[in-house]
Design a protein around this motif. Structure first.
Motif, mmCIF file in Angstrom:
data_model
loop_
_atom_site.group_PDB
_atom_site.id
_atom_site.type_symbol
_atom_site.label_atom_id
_atom_site.label_comp_id
_atom_site.label_asym_id
_atom_site.label_seq_id
_atom_site.Cartn_x
_atom_site.Cartn_y
_atom_site.Cartn_z
ATOM 1 N N THR A 1 -68.416 26.206 129.164
ATOM 2 C CA THR A 1 -69.393 24.612 127.981
ATOM 3 C C THR A 1 -69.148 24.404 126.937
ATOM 4 O OG1 THR A 1 -71.394 26.490 129.290
ATOM 5 C CG2 THR A 1 -71.380 24.889 126.202
ATOM 6 N N THR B 1 -68.528 22.842 123.394
ATOM 7 C CA THR B 1 -69.027 23.723 122.057
ATOM 8 C C THR B 1 -68.203 22.792 120.536
ATOM 9 O OG1 THR B 1 -67.409 25.888 121.186
ATOM 10 C CG2 THR B 1 -69.667 25.857 122.574
ATOM 11 N N ARG C 1 -67.204 22.542 116.484
ATOM 12 C CA ARG C 1 -67.381 23.331 115.090
ATOM 13 C C ARG C 1 -68.295 22.603 114.059
ATOM 14 N NH1 ARG C 1 -62.237 22.585 116.456
ATOM 15 N NH2 ARG C 1 -61.923 20.735 114.954
ATOM 16 N N HIS D 1 -71.757 20.576 113.531
ATOM 17 C CA HIS D 1 -73.068 20.452 114.555
ATOM 18 C C HIS D 1 -73.105 18.808 113.328
ATOM 19 C CE1 HIS D 1 -72.743 24.533 116.198
ATOM 20 N NE2 HIS D 1 -72.700 23.442 117.106
ATOM 21 N N VAL E 1 -73.736 21.573 127.838
ATOM 22 C CA VAL E 1 -73.941 21.230 126.445
ATOM 23 C C VAL E 1 -74.843 21.802 125.672
ATOM 24 C CG1 VAL E 1 -71.882 19.883 125.891
ATOM 25 C CG2 VAL E 1 -74.175 19.093 125.926
ATOM 26 N N HIS E 2 -75.670 22.935 125.047
ATOM 27 C CA HIS E 2 -76.428 23.556 124.738
ATOM 28 C C HIS E 2 -76.986 23.444 123.423
ATOM 29 C CE1 HIS E 2 -76.670 25.085 129.136
ATOM 30 N NE2 HIS E 2 -75.402 25.160 128.518
ATOM 31 N N ASP F 1 -75.240 21.403 120.291
ATOM 32 C CA ASP F 1 -74.060 21.330 121.043
ATOM 33 C C ASP F 1 -75.043 19.578 121.123
ATOM 34 O OD1 ASP F 1 -72.076 22.535 119.690
ATOM 35 O OD2 ASP F 1 -72.437 23.980 121.558
#
Length: 84
Positions: free
Chosen positions: A3, A5, A7, A9, A27-28, A31
């Motif tokens: 996944t 990610t 740092r 957002h 991505v979730h 992110d």
């Protein structure tokens, strides 16, 4: 597949196009929103004078987020994103 990610957002505009992710990208949550916002910004920055829609269509646009290399392309009313 790991996944991705980030740092930092970024929350993009609500009307940013839907994101279609390549099978190599996972991505979730925030992110996903960050990737969508950066992809939309890259597409808007790549507009050409002959494109009256405001979006660069038909060509891939390269962009980077925190060392991850991506490319984006308009697909109908969505943005398709792949890893470079």
């Amino acid at each position: 597949m790991p996944t991705i990610t980030f740092r930092n957002h970024v929350i993009g505009r609500v009307d940013n196009p839907f994101l279609i992710l390549d099978s190599g990208i996972e991505v979730h949550g925030p992110d996903h929103d960050t990737l969508r916002a950066h992809a939309a910004t890259a597409m808007m920055n790549a507009t050409t004078g002959d494109d009256t829609s405001g979006w660069s269509r038909g060509r891939w646009v390269d962009f980077e987020i925190e060392g991850y290399q991506f490319k984006a392309k308009m697909h109908r009313n969505d943005i398709r994103v792949q890893l470079r």
